[in-house]
Design a protein around this motif. Structure first.
Motif, mmCIF file in Angstrom:
data_model
loop_
_atom_site.group_PDB
_atom_site.id
_atom_site.type_symbol
_atom_site.label_atom_id
_atom_site.label_comp_id
_atom_site.label_asym_id
_atom_site.label_seq_id
_atom_site.Cartn_x
_atom_site.Cartn_y
_atom_site.Cartn_z
ATOM 1 N N SER A 9 3.827 0.486 1.623
ATOM 2 C CA SER A 9 2.709 -0.221 0.986
ATOM 3 C C SER A 9 1.407 -0.048 1.758
ATOM 4 N N THR A 32 0.225 2.617 2.799
ATOM 5 C CA THR A 32 -0.432 3.841 2.340
ATOM 6 C C THR A 32 -1.451 3.545 1.244
ATOM 7 N N ASN A 33 -1.334 2.390 0.580
ATOM 8 C CA ASN A 33 -2.304 2.012 -0.450
ATOM 9 C C ASN A 33 -3.702 1.808 0.125
#
Length: 105
Positions: free
Chosen positions: A12, A14-15
Motif C-alpha cells: 500500500s 507504493t500508492n
C-alpha cells in the motif's frame, strides 16, 4: 501462497510514490513529492521538501529523508500546495487587499 499483513502494508505504501504527500512526524509537518519509500524501515524520501513553520511553508531541501520511526502519518495532498484552510486567495482591488470571496465580480 497468502500475503501477510506486513506485505499488504508495504504494498500500500507504493500508492504514495510519484505523488505530492504530507508527512507528519512527532515534531514537524513536511510536504513534497514522494520520490522513494524504504519498505524495511518506512523511511520516506521527499523531493522539493517544505516544512511548516509559524510563518507558513518554508523550502528546506531539494531532497530530504524522513525517518520512518518518527512518522506519525502520511497522506496524499488533496490540493497541493494548499489545504482547505490555507487557500486564502488575495487580490488587489482599488489599492486594497481583499479576499476573493469579498471582491466584486
Amino acid at each position: 501462497m497468502t500475503q501477510n499483513i506486513s506485505d499488504d502494508f508495504c504494498e500500500s505504501l507504493t500508492n504514495f510514490l510519484g505523488t505530492y504527500i504530507r508527512v507528519i512526524t512527532d515534531n514537524a509537518h513536511y510536504r513534497g513529492y514522494c520520490e522513494k519509500v524504504d519498505y524495511s524501515y518506512t523511511n520516506v524520501l521527499l523531493k522539493d521538501a517544505v516544512q511548516k513553520t509559524v510563518n507558513g511553508w518554508k523550502h528546506i531541501s531539494n531532497l530530504v529523508m524522513i525517518r520512518g520511526e518518527s512518522i506519525e502519518s502520511i497522506y496524499v495532498e488533496k490540493a497541493y500546495p494548499f489545504d482547505d484552510d490555507e487557500d486564502l486567495i488575495l487580490s488587489i482591488e482599488k489599492g486594497e487587499v481583499v479576499h476573493e470571496s469579498d471582491s466584486e465580480s
